[in-house]
Design an enzyme around this catalytic site. Structure first.
Site, PDB file in Angstrom:
ATOM      1  CG  HIS A   1      -3.244  -2.248   8.645  1.00 36.37           C
ATOM      2  ND1 HIS A   1      -2.758  -2.892   7.534  1.00 36.37           N
ATOM      3  CD2 HIS A   1      -2.323  -1.288   8.938  1.00 36.37           C
ATOM      4  CE1 HIS A   1      -1.606  -2.330   7.171  1.00 36.37           C
ATOM      5  NE2 HIS A   1      -1.325  -1.349   8.007  1.00 36.37           N
TER       6      HIS A   1
ATOM      7  CG  LEU B   1      -4.465 -19.220  24.665  1.00 38.66           C
ATOM      8  CD1 LEU B   1      -3.786 -20.403  25.340  1.00 38.66           C
ATOM      9  CD2 LEU B   1      -5.363 -19.731  23.552  1.00 38.66           C
TER      10      LEU B   1
ATOM     11  CE  LYS C   1      -0.918   0.638   4.935  1.00 38.07           C
ATOM     12  NZ  LYS C   1      -0.421   1.868   5.430  1.00 38.07           N
TER      13      LYS C   1
ATOM     14  CG  ASP D   1      -3.637  -5.163   5.215  1.00 38.27           C
ATOM     15  OD1 ASP D   1      -3.063  -5.328   6.308  1.00 38.27           O
ATOM     16  OD2 ASP D   1      -4.563  -4.355   5.058  1.00 38.27           O
ATOM     17  CG  HIS D   2       2.035  -5.160   8.024  1.00 37.08           C
ATOM     18  ND1 HIS D   2       1.562  -3.913   7.750  1.00 37.08           N
ATOM     19  CD2 HIS D   2       2.352  -5.152   9.331  1.00 37.08           C
ATOM     20  CE1 HIS D   2       1.594  -3.194   8.857  1.00 37.08           C
ATOM     21  NE2 HIS D   2       2.067  -3.919   9.841  1.00 37.08           N
TER      22      HIS D   2
ATOM     23  CE  LYS E   1     -12.764   1.470  19.957  1.00 40.12           C
ATOM     24  NZ  LYS E   1     -12.627   0.949  21.265  1.00 40.12           N
TER      25      LYS E   1
END
Ligand code: BG6
Length: 473
Positions: free
Chosen positions: A236, A389, A144, A173-174, A325
């Site tokens: 993201h 976890l 991007k 898109d990492h 957000k």
């Protein structure tokens, strides 16, 4: 150095080469692989190796240092322009020289374009015309920004398609390479206990949050053109949303997964200004404000914080707010998904906490489920507690791969599952373009972002904003 070049340099030295090294060190790269750097800067191989390896972690360890030396031997560099065919022919000569030393007839090439947007298409064209292997697979990896809105993204897509097919293209898109994002599919579809309540009947609201504790720090000129929505939300966070919300794919095959992601994104109408809150950080705690950055126009209204609510018009999610957000210069570094379930029916229990599933993407990967349990002892009272976890504890021995390591390996193996398909990109822009144009004042005066102090939790109005969408503390 221009902002574009700074971004390019950071991407390559800080991220791409360390990721390639990580794969090399752990023996994930194919045996005969060779890496060739190409850029405008003229430098000899000593300088290139210094730059390419400067951010590799752990080089004080003897074993890692030895591996770095080996890695340097498989990495070479060619400098040239991004526009002239001649430069790419020089690169071709170099590639052929390397390949001539190998037996066998297959010459696969992967071209990774971590480049400023302005030179992206000329390079894609030049590489295709001058460096396309006729004896093997060719792939192109791109980063991007893929345009700035729907029309510019479509222009870029069609320019790229003149040279590279969708099958050859790997759009990064990492976030899709992050361990906890990859885990969402498994969590959802390998656990009946989670897949059953995964809908509007049980879920009250979903919060997907990205917080960074630093501002634009020298990247202001670049950032100001894009803003937080293009930088984080449109790609993201929307990608994370699509995996949280998609239907069960028919299989784990890349196209089956991507079909479902596109389908759910198509059910999201464009974002409304009334569902959006914008912020911009100001100086505080000894840190400069966004407008104090010399590379930012003094009257910029570019948002460095945004919260916005998306609605999914399908039977599973109708009426459930998905609140995204993201902000720079906040009080902490954290990326997480919170799925907040509905209240229990009032009756035997009143005013107790809601169940919540939290997927912490970073830092310190974790999944925890907030439950109500009986207060231990001689009472029957509900007490909020957590099933926790935390990866560091549960999987202490396992090294979590860096996102770029995972994605480069996928590209080498030709697996598109964690890359953004053309139609996915298109629908992502459809959702965000109207709000971006509104922010840029194309349909009236520009909205003024709310101020928030550097190092705070964001604009003080944020609490009321998320309450409006049913979030309960
Ligand atoms: C990039 C953005 O895509 O993601 C940056 O351009 C941001 O502004 C970065 O800092 C965050 O990535 P990560 O992996 O550190 O969460």
């Amino acid at each position: 150095m221009s902002h574009e070049n700074q971004v390019e340099l950071k991407q390559n030295t800080l991220i791409t080469f360390p990721a390639l090294f990580g794969l090399y060190r752990d023996n994930f790269l194919p045996k005969d692989v060779r890496i060739v750097g190409y850029a405008r800067t003229k430098m000899d191989s000593v300088e290139f190796h210094k730059r390419a390896t400067q951010y590799i972690k752990g080089s004080d360890n003897e074993e890692t240092a030895a591996k770095i030396e080996e890695f340097k031997k498989i990495s070479t560099y060619v400098s040239g322009s991004y526009e002239d065919a001649e430069s790419f022919q020089t690169l071709e000569k170099h590639l052929r020289e390397i390949e001539s030393a190998y037996k066998g007839s297959e010459r696969h090439r992967i071209f990774y374009l971590a480049l400023p947007p302005s030179v992206f298409i000329p390079v894609a064209a030049n590489v295709k015309q001058n460096n396309y292997s006729t004896d093997g697979v060719n792939r192109i990896i791109v980063e991007k920004p893929f345009g700035k809105d729907l029309p510019s993204s479509r222009e870029l897509l069609s320019a790229l398609k003149q040279h590279w097919s969708e099958d050859e293209t790997f759009r990064i898109d990492h976030y899709l390479g992050k361990e906890m994002v990859k885990n969402i599919l498994v969590l959802r579809f390998a656990n009946v206990a989670l897949s059953a309540p995964w809908d509007k009947n049980s879920v009250s609201n979903v919060q997907i949050t990205f917080k960074e504790p630093f501002g634009t720090e020298g990247r202001g000129g670049y950032f100001d053109e894009f803003g937080i929505i293009r930088d984080i939300l449109q790609n993201h966070l929307l990608q994370v949303l699509s995996i949280i919300a998609m239907e069960r794919p028919v299989s784990f095959a890349a196209e089956d997964i991507r079909d479902e992601k596109v389908k759910v994104l198509r059910a999201i109408p464009p974002i409304e200004p009334s569902d959006t809150l914008l912020g911009q950080y100001v100086a505080a705690n000894g840190k400069p404000g966004y407008l104090d950055d010399d590379t930012v126009p003094h009257n910029s209204t570019c948002p460095t914080f945004a919260a916005t609510t998306l609605w999914i018009n399908n039977p599973r999610w109708e009426g459930v707010p998905f609140v995204l957000k993201a902000g720079k210069a906040l009080n902490e570094a954290k990326v997480e998904v919170r799925i907040q379930f509905k209240d229990v029916t009032q009756g035997i229990f009143k005013d107790i906490s809601r169940n919540e599933l939290v997927i912490r993407i970073q830092p310190s990967e974790a999944i925890y489920l907030k439950l109500n349990t009986k207060t231990p002892g001689l009472y029957t009272r509900a007490l909020p507690a957590e099933m926790d976890l935390t990866y560091k504890r549960r999987f202490a021995e396992v090294k979590i791969p860096e996102a770029y390591e995972a994605l480069i390996l996928d590209a080498i193996q030709g697996d598109h599952s964690n890359f953004v398909r053309d139609d996915e990109l298109d629908v992502a822009w459809k959702i965000f373009t109207p709000i971006l144009h509104w922010i840029e004042g194309r349909s009236g005066p520009r909205p003024i972002p709310l101020k928030y102090p550097y190092g705070s939790r964001g604009p003080k109005e944020l609490g009321a904003f998320i309450d409006k969408y049913g979030f309960k503390r």
